[in-house]
Design an enzyme around this catalytic site. Structure first.
Site, short mmCIF file in Angstrom:
data_model
loop_
_atom_site.label_atom_id
_atom_site.label_comp_id
_atom_site.label_asym_id
_atom_site.label_seq_id
_atom_site.Cartn_x
_atom_site.Cartn_y
_atom_site.Cartn_z
N CYS A 161 3.74 -3.46 1.70
CA CYS A 161 3.62 -4.83 2.29
C CYS A 161 4.89 -5.05 3.35
O CYS A 161 4.81 -5.92 3.95
CB CYS A 161 3.97 -6.05 1.24
SG CYS A 161 2.97 -5.80 -0.15
N HIS A 287 8.52 -13.82 2.91
CA HIS A 287 7.79 -12.99 2.37
C HIS A 287 6.94 -13.79 1.31
O HIS A 287 5.46 -13.75 1.45
CB HIS A 287 8.34 -11.82 1.92
CG HIS A 287 7.32 -10.84 1.32
ND1 HIS A 287 6.46 -10.20 2.36
CD2 HIS A 287 7.12 -10.05 0.25
CE1 HIS A 287 5.68 -9.42 1.86
NE2 HIS A 287 6.24 -9.21 0.46
N HIS A 321 -1.97 -12.92 0.41
CA HIS A 321 -1.33 -11.93 0.62
C HIS A 321 -2.07 -10.80 1.46
O HIS A 321 -2.83 -10.13 0.78
CB HIS A 321 -0.52 -11.37 -0.54
CG HIS A 321 0.53 -10.45 -0.25
ND1 HIS A 321 0.69 -9.72 0.81
CD2 HIS A 321 1.43 -10.02 -1.16
CE1 HIS A 321 1.83 -8.86 0.64
NE2 HIS A 321 2.50 -9.21 -0.67
#
Lengths: 392, 246
Positions: A161, A287, A321
């Site tokens: 990620c 995040h 996400h």
């Protein structure tokens, strides 16, 4: 205050997400607090919310057909949005001085998934399936490079990620080393069944819409999309990449280090490199995955480095996400907020987790600061923080 | 763009047919769970450490692989597509492209820089650019570890198949003085007229390997030979392997 001399103007950007394609669509959704997440239908093996890109994607030109996947078609659409600025950069710097650095986690996995399903069912592979050219990550790089005509160094980074945030660091180092004069940076990722299943197996998929930093958060929602940005050695731009800080947790493959030690190291390294203090930062693009452990660690890190009043924005409640693409698209969101002077509501329905009481945006608001930090943290303990700034 | 080489290691699948390499840098319980690729990268790194000729400050680490964790990924896909439809969380955890980066940083307690590159046949070239950028950014040394595991035969036609392989290079900035004068060097450039020697062909089993030029570079370095290699089918980039200044 002496700001880093390594700052590079962001002279173009393109965004594709469940909110649509382009700045206008994203501005509309952020201003009005409209999420792009939708509940899965009753036939889905996992009951959750997903962020699906519904924007029509172009077919690749015949010369690139063997690289055609959902990811490369997204890359082509994103590139078209910045084509004029890239053309100007090509005229200015020359093709061999412009690099292409992209991040991705899944690349062509969705196509491999379809092919394997055929194979296991005793059927031939789909006629257009090409494992060598479609499964791996190179396709998005090849397509952007071919469409753009840029012939400088290129790379795809896949650090889970953090992938498409790490490419900013690569580009900045090669700009500093005078290997290139400009770079197309960003990332693309697509939804696939395996990722949904895998995160569900880890107990990280939310049944409801994700709630970054919420007291009652129960996991993440997956999404797809991407962003491309053009960094140049010099030029007119509303925002710049100022600095980057990176660290490795060396703790666990999927859980962040306790207390957010790795995140703290990345944020502090970025501030040091930017020659900025914590109170110079106007907001933090978190995040903010909405999982219990990640938000706890990131919240602890933010509160360790910044004041309790530093504004935090979490946008995965709009897009889901985007995995390998989230660092790039969230850098683009950060740049947009700096340029236009507003911050979106983070769409939290309940209360902020009292164990990580960050100062989360609870409504659309004006913003007048100069600098922002965008965080990205990935599996394997890969951490990166970008510092972006509004041009004077 | 010139860098000196302080250590080199390589591993070929045919050394341990059908099994994982020893990979002693990984804890045994991790070694048992991870792919051939992650073990191969750990093994190549171990060999480069054993080979290393000079002491350096803590290193940044660049991992690179064109296809990455293909084995675990395809096993997971089979699980996901089975009637039960559930995948092993442990295997999912170890299926990300940067698995070796994560596992080795944990095993070594290394909280410094690490990244993981995936650039098809340009993987070695991309990784060298990353290493050069890091050395110019102030790192004293950079460890590059790259390789790919043989893809399953049913997925690729015969003309695209290759053997599993991994290479590790320990790179440092060149120095006109001191012990680094005694190190071999590599140079990236785009000038074919500066060819500094022919390079032996790779084994047939590696001709299609996306990182074959890294293997050939390692062979030249281990044999203290010079030569010039094309780094990727795309682009004009060449790599010279050069002898030490002394």
């Amino acid at each position: 205050m002496h700001v880093s001399q390594e700052a590079y103007p962001i002279t173009a950007s393109s965004i594709l997400s469940p909110l649509g394609c382009g700045v206008e669509s994203h501005r509309h959704h952020f201003r009005n607090g409209i999420t792009g997440l939708q509940p899965t239908d009753s036939g889905s093996p996992v009951s959750t919310f997903l962020g699906v890109v519904e924007t029509p994607l172009p077919d690749l030109p015949p010369s690139l057909t063997r690289h055609q996947t959902r990811a490369t078609r997204m890359a082509a659409l994103l590139f078209e949005e910045i084509r004029p600025q890239v053309k100007a950069a090509l005229d200015r710097w020359g093709p061999s001085r412009i690099g292409v650095f992209l991040g991705s986690c899944n690349a062509g996995t969705a196509g491999t998934e379809n092919a394997l399903q055929c194979h296991l069912g005793g059927k031939p592979f789909p006629a257009n399936f090409d494992f060598h050219n479609q499964h791996h990550f190179y396709g998005i790089l090849h397509v952007v490079r071919s469409l753009s005509g840029c012939t400088g160094p290129g790379s795809v980074i896949s650090t889970a990620c953090s992938s498409s945030a790490k490419v900013f660091a690569t580009a900045q180092r090669l700009l500093n080393a005078n290997v290139i004069d400009a770079a197309i940076v960003g990332g693309i990722d697509t939804l696939c069944f395996l990722t949904l299943n895998g995160f569900n197996g880890l107990g990280l998929i939310a049944k409801q819409m994700c709630q970054p930093f919420g007291q009652d958060r129960d996991g993440l929602n997956l999404g797809e999309g991407g962003a491309l940005m053009l960094l140049e050695r010099s030029g007119e731009a509303a925002t710049s990449l100022i600095a980057v800080g990176e660290s490795s947790d060396a703790h666990h493959m999927t859980s962040p280090s306790p207390g957010g030690a790795g995140a703290i190291a990345a944020i502090k390294a970025a501030l040091l490199r930017a020659n900025l203090r914590a109170d110079d930062i106007g907001f933090i693009q978190a995040h903010g995955t909405s999982t219990r452990s990640n938000d706890a660690a990131e919240g602890a890190a933010i509160l360790d480095v910044f004041s309790t009043q530093t504004t935090v924005v979490a946008t995965k409640s709009y897009t889901g996400h985007l995995l390998g693409a989230c660092g790039g698209i969230e850098a683009a969101f950060t740049s947009l907020s700096l340029e236009e002077g507003w911050l979106p509501d983070s769409l939290l329905k309940g209360e902020v987790d009292p164990k990580a009481p960050v100062h989360l945006t609870r409504h659309f608001q004006d913003f007048s600061g100069t600098y922002a930090v965008s965080n990205s943290f990935g599996f394997g303990g890969s951490n990166i923080s970008l510092v972006l700034g509004r041009s004077k | 763009m010139e860098m000196a080489i302080a250590g080199v290691g390589k591993w070929l699948g045919s050394e341990n047919p059908g099994t994982k390499p020893p990979a002693q840098l990984l804890p045994s319980r991790v070694r048992a769970r991870v792919s051939i690729l992650t073990c191969a990268l750990a093994e190549a790194l171990q060999r480069a450490v054993d080979f290393q000729k000079i002491t350096t400050e803590p290193s940044a680490t660049v991992f690179a692989s064109a296809f990455g964790e293909t084995g675990p990924l395809l096993s997971l896909l089979e699980q996901a597509l089975s009637p039960e439809g559930e995948v092993s969380p442990l295997m999912f955890m170890y299926s990300v492209h940067n698995n070796a980066s994560g596992c080795l940083s944990i095993a070594r307690g290394d909280q410094g820089f690490t990244t993981s590159i995936a650039a098809g046949e340009e993987t070695f070239l991309s990784a060298l650019f990353e290493c050069y950028g890091l050395l110019k950014d102030g790192w004293d040394s950079v460890t590059l570890i790259l390789g790919d595991e043989a893809p399953p035969h049913f997925f690729v036609p015969a003309e695209q198949r290759f053997e599993s392989m991994a290479v590790a290079l320990h790179l440092v900035n060149c120095s006109p003085s001191g012990p680094r004068r005694a190190l071999p060097r590599i140079r990236l450039h785009t000038r074919p007229e500066e060819n500094c020697g022919k390079v032996p062909a790779p084994p047939n089993s590696l001709v299609n390997h996306p990182c074959v030029s890294a293997y050939q570079t390692a062979c030249l370095l281990e044999a203290s030979q010079s030569g010039t290699l094309r780094l990727a089918a795309w682009g004009p980039w060449l790599i010279d392997v050069l002898p030490p200044l002394d």
